[in-house]
Scaffold this motif. Sequence first.
Motif, PDB file in Angstrom:
ATOM      1  N   ARG A 125       0.833  -1.205   0.000  1.00 54.73           N
ATOM      2  CA  ARG A 125       0.000   0.000   0.000  1.00 54.73           C
ATOM      3  C   ARG A 125       0.872   1.262   0.000  1.00 54.73           C
ATOM      4  O   ARG A 125       0.523   2.277  -0.586  1.00 54.73           O
ATOM      5  CB  ARG A 125      -0.894  -0.025   1.247  1.00 54.73           C
ATOM      6  N   GLY A 160       3.619  -5.137   9.109  1.00 51.66           N
ATOM      7  CA  GLY A 160       4.094  -3.800   9.465  1.00 51.66           C
ATOM      8  C   GLY A 160       3.166  -3.075  10.418  1.00 51.66           C
ATOM      9  O   GLY A 160       3.438  -1.967  10.846  1.00 51.66           O
ATOM     10  N   GLU A 161       2.058  -3.697  10.755  1.00 46.68           N
ATOM     11  CA  GLU A 161       1.132  -3.130  11.746  1.00 46.68           C
ATOM     12  C   GLU A 161       0.703  -4.266  12.673  1.00 46.68           C
ATOM     13  O   GLU A 161       0.556  -5.398  12.211  1.00 46.68           O
ATOM     14  CB  GLU A 161      -0.108  -2.544  11.058  1.00 46.68           C
ATOM     15  N   PHE A 162       0.505  -3.949  13.929  1.00 49.07           N
ATOM     16  CA  PHE A 162       0.071  -4.997  14.856  1.00 49.07           C
ATOM     17  C   PHE A 162      -1.405  -5.307  14.666  1.00 49.07           C
ATOM     18  O   PHE A 162      -2.202  -4.419  14.382  1.00 49.07           O
ATOM     19  CB  PHE A 162       0.307  -4.565  16.300  1.00 49.07           C
ATOM     20  N   PRO A 220      -5.016  -8.765  19.473  1.00 49.90           N
ATOM     21  CA  PRO A 220      -5.335  -7.732  20.453  1.00 49.90           C
ATOM     22  C   PRO A 220      -4.246  -6.685  20.627  1.00 49.90           C
ATOM     23  O   PRO A 220      -4.442  -5.761  21.400  1.00 49.90           O
ATOM     24  CB  PRO A 220      -5.480  -8.545  21.743  1.00 49.90           C
ATOM     25  N   ASN A 221      -3.107  -6.801  19.936  1.00 48.45           N
ATOM     26  CA  ASN A 221      -2.035  -5.834  20.169  1.00 48.45           C
ATOM     27  C   ASN A 221      -2.134  -4.583  19.325  1.00 48.45           C
ATOM     28  O   ASN A 221      -1.573  -3.556  19.673  1.00 48.45           O
ATOM     29  CB  ASN A 221      -0.669  -6.487  19.933  1.00 48.45           C
ATOM     30  N   GLY A 222      -2.815  -4.671  18.197  1.00 47.54           N
ATOM     31  CA  GLY A 222      -2.924  -3.511  17.322  1.00 47.54           C
ATOM     32  C   GLY A 222      -4.356  -3.307  16.881  1.00 47.54           C
ATOM     33  O   GLY A 222      -5.276  -3.895  17.447  1.00 47.54           O
ATOM     34  N   HIS A 223      -4.523  -2.502  15.843  1.00 50.64           N
ATOM     35  CA  HIS A 223      -5.891  -2.187  15.442  1.00 50.64           C
ATOM     36  C   HIS A 223      -6.360  -3.030  14.267  1.00 50.64           C
ATOM     37  O   HIS A 223      -7.529  -2.982  13.907  1.00 50.64           O
ATOM     38  CB  HIS A 223      -5.991  -0.701  15.098  1.00 50.64           C
ATOM     39  N   LEU A 249       8.681  -9.050  20.574  1.00 52.70           N
ATOM     40  CA  LEU A 249       8.324  -7.681  20.967  1.00 52.70           C
ATOM     41  C   LEU A 249       7.037  -7.638  21.770  1.00 52.70           C
ATOM     42  O   LEU A 249       6.831  -6.753  22.588  1.00 52.70           O
ATOM     43  CB  LEU A 249       8.166  -6.812  19.719  1.00 52.70           C
ATOM     44  N   THR A 250       6.146  -8.605  21.534  1.00 53.41           N
ATOM     45  CA  THR A 250       4.887  -8.585  22.288  1.00 53.41           C
ATOM     46  C   THR A 250       4.935  -9.537  23.479  1.00 53.41           C
ATOM     47  O   THR A 250       3.898  -9.889  24.034  1.00 53.41           O
ATOM     48  CB  THR A 250       3.695  -8.913  21.376  1.00 53.41           C
ATOM     49  N   TYR A 254      -0.528 -16.055  25.838  1.00 52.47           N
ATOM     50  CA  TYR A 254       0.255 -15.243  24.904  1.00 52.47           C
ATOM     51  C   TYR A 254       1.735 -15.255  25.290  1.00 52.47           C
ATOM     52  O   TYR A 254       2.615 -15.205  24.449  1.00 52.47           O
ATOM     53  CB  TYR A 254      -0.268 -13.800  24.996  1.00 52.47           C
TER      54      TYR A 254
END
Lengths: 795, 204
Positions: free
Chosen positions: A75, A111-113, A116-119, A183-184, A307
Amino acid sequence: MRREDLIKSINEGIFILDGATGTNLQSRGMPAGACPEKWALENPDALISLQREYLSAGANAVYTFTLGANCFKLRHYGLSKNASKINEGLARLSRQTAGKAYVGGCIGPLGEFIQPNGHVPFNEAYAAFFEQAAALARGGADFIIIETISDLQEARAAILAAKDACKLPVFVCLTFDQSGRTLTGTDAVTAINVIQSLGVDAAGCNCSTGPKEMVAIIEAMKSCARIPIIAKPNAGLPKLIGDKTVFEMGAEEFALASKALAEAGACLLGGCCGTQPAHIRAIANQLKKVKKERNPIKTHDLALSSYQSTVSIGKNQPIAIIGERINPTGKPALQQALHREQLEEVLALAAEQQQAGADILDVNVGMHGIDEPRLLEKCALVLSQQPLPLCIDSANPEAIERALRIYPGRALINSIPVKESVMDQLFPAAKKYGAAFILLPLDENGVPQTAAERIELINKGLEKAYAAGFTNKDILVDGLTMAVSVDKNAVDETLKVVSWCTKNGLHTVLGVSNVSFGLPHRDHINAAFLVQAAARGLCAAIVNPQSKPVMDQKAAAETLCGRDEAAKRYIARFSRTGKAESDKDEAKEPSLYEAVLKGQSKAAREAAHKALAEGENARDLIEKMIIPALNEVGRRFENKEYFLPQLMLSAESAKEAFSLISPHLKAGEGNQRCTIILATVKGDIHDIGKNIVALMLKNHGFDVVDLGKDVPAEEIIQKAKEKRAKIIGLSALITTTMPQMKLVAEMIREQHLIFRLMIGGAVVTKDYADEIGADAYAKDASEAVGKAKQLEILP
Amino acid sequence: MKKVIYYKNLQVKPDERLIMTRLGYRSGTAADEGLRQKIAGDIARAVALCRVKGAFLRAPVRVEDGRVVIMDEYELPGRSLAGFLAGCHECVLMASTAGREITRRIEAEMAQGNASRAVVMDATASEMADGGLDVIMKIQNGLLIKEGRRLTKRRYSPGYGDMPIECQKIIFHLLQLQDLEMGMTEAGMLVPEKSVIAIAGITL
């Protein structure tokens, strides 16, 4: 056929993967800022040449240059609609280049979470990965490799998508930081447990670190891996030289370090950032000499994961406690919260059970009038924030499946009975989402009464489960606990089932609390039953972890059964000095003074009750016991011998005693002190500090009128007049609301009012108080009491 | 405008020592094992109720004449901030919130007379919000290392030094924090209460 050959090659020896592609293409002309995948398609010679070099160096497989070719990343270049075409094209290119060697269709992070960690919704991520995997398969990839993923939930979405999109083997590599977690927050054992449960063919670690630092991660994974392990490290840790990032580890050093990775258990090895064909040649040469270790599987335990962490269940492990309290039956508050879908109460119950020693949380939201599939899914997502694995408890297969899909761990299904229709529905769901399950030995005819009948059903259920690809590491058998008050032989039959299972290498679980149904003081029966079951090898128990008798007896039973080495946990449980001291304190029956001083509310109430019964004067109790104790607490707080929780505990205990003593005060003996108006000023919404001051002032006998927060100056003045207050106390937390204090001070002066003004709050200072003409500044609640007493006697 | 990255569930492990420090604990404070266990229980409850979310934006920054200009457009006054970001050409704007549920529970505990639990939960929630920023910085450092760069070790929040609290409005706007269900009062206070905004520089 190609699939079987690939799996055979991996199992036969060390399988060599390629090295870095992006950085090498940059040095071969790929401009910075260009879309790498598009450039590679338009300039295929550079990629073809690099991949040939890797194959010639000894790589058994090359990866397609599609790490960033998902629609999310494309994108950025306005190419998201071309994702399929780009992936298929690049896969064809590698296919043509590889000849007989294997091609891994490479999928990288979005490249985006994702939730439940991102949107990004889970299903959107799934769709992006599905599109990529399908295109790579069409382009001729031999396997799908999902790599450089730093979030377990993202890995799950990619795995599920890849397995649905094609029939190719799926490999997965996560990245870990130097603390050994993604990272999470997922550790290596948890990562491998969840990933391999989803049915992937190999898993491991890439990028992250250099080969030396990666050894510990590979060792941790190997400790519970049932699948081949991949290691694809960087060429050492990055260094900045000039304005460029450089990976300095040379080929020979890299190969030597990679040997340690092979010895730790990795059998697919390659390179990531900073590696070149020379590095791959060096490891191919080095590892030809290394015989692949046939490491025996180290554990037969069943492992569940949240998790972030993993719980092992087995007959030699401590009995895994499955906390049973997240269940609306008999809990009106929880029922109401669930109806409103407010899950705060669920989280509170989770925290309480974890604190009490639960290892796993049973989650049951079944009740009339709710959409159970939606609510259970929501609960599973919310509870993924806490560290314990979940036991998804429902009689609704759709609800179970939705919760399993969204839950970023390895959950336990409670339960699957030996009923054809239910097994046909839930076995595939458990397999797809990597869940373990409780096998319930009951069928359409109900609960079998005898152990022999239950064992017959267990065998029937196991036969079907094994045929579906499950092993004993996926199954907990429920011995079926029945109420002893109904049938005196019930316990014996249940325990026989547990014994039989243990003897036959099966893991067991009991719903312990059922045994005491209909009896008083159920905790004692539950605890005794648990001890008996522990002696027969019980692995897990569904109980209330907040039951002290049960948890105490569990600790004792584990020690007696040899499941607590050197009785370490038992000793830790029963040698807490604090508990002993508090027991001693309770035994001494502290005076009212001591109880308030120590912040013991129950003791304060009892002491007050006893003193009143013995004819003590109510006013004396306040003036000679409570107030001196509060003053001493204040002194200790000022000297930092006490801190805020102790100040509050004493205030709570004083309040408790007051509530008992107040009705005994004679007329005129009540609040002898003046009225104080308290408020947090307009524009300011933080009021915990002001609330603490209010509590302290009330305990010292002031008549406190608390106006709350965000209160306009006019209202403060108006109330002070109405209540004939002597003092106005104001709180503000930030600089932008402090001028409201000045406004109140000005109104007092302009209207010639006789109120005394006391101010405080995080940003307020003595200088500011002087500047606006306030009568007093108090830095904390304790000081506010002293200042109020001084202001009270002023004219 | 560059794209803001949102984190809907930051995994924060609060440092119990820092919570105790917020509560006024110092060496020499008397806290027996029973009290410590009670506090640990209250911390666990609070942690369970915190839903730490965050937002992050990488932006070009220019430092000139004792002021900071972000994206050639947004000016953040304050000489101490300018000194802090001196030499940086890029910065990160970030925010973290512990969520609404914890705030509601703290208020409820206080209203029910459980003041000791309320103050522990309050301190824990503050630490969780701060911890959210720690996690965001850790994630970004993990990505920046590949560029041979890193974030400044410290971060700066409006209201500290000579950076006015009003700067929160600019950063709130740039991070579009309403998308994280955050809000801001007229006075510039963040809602939910346990929320924090900060800026850090990207350095070599």
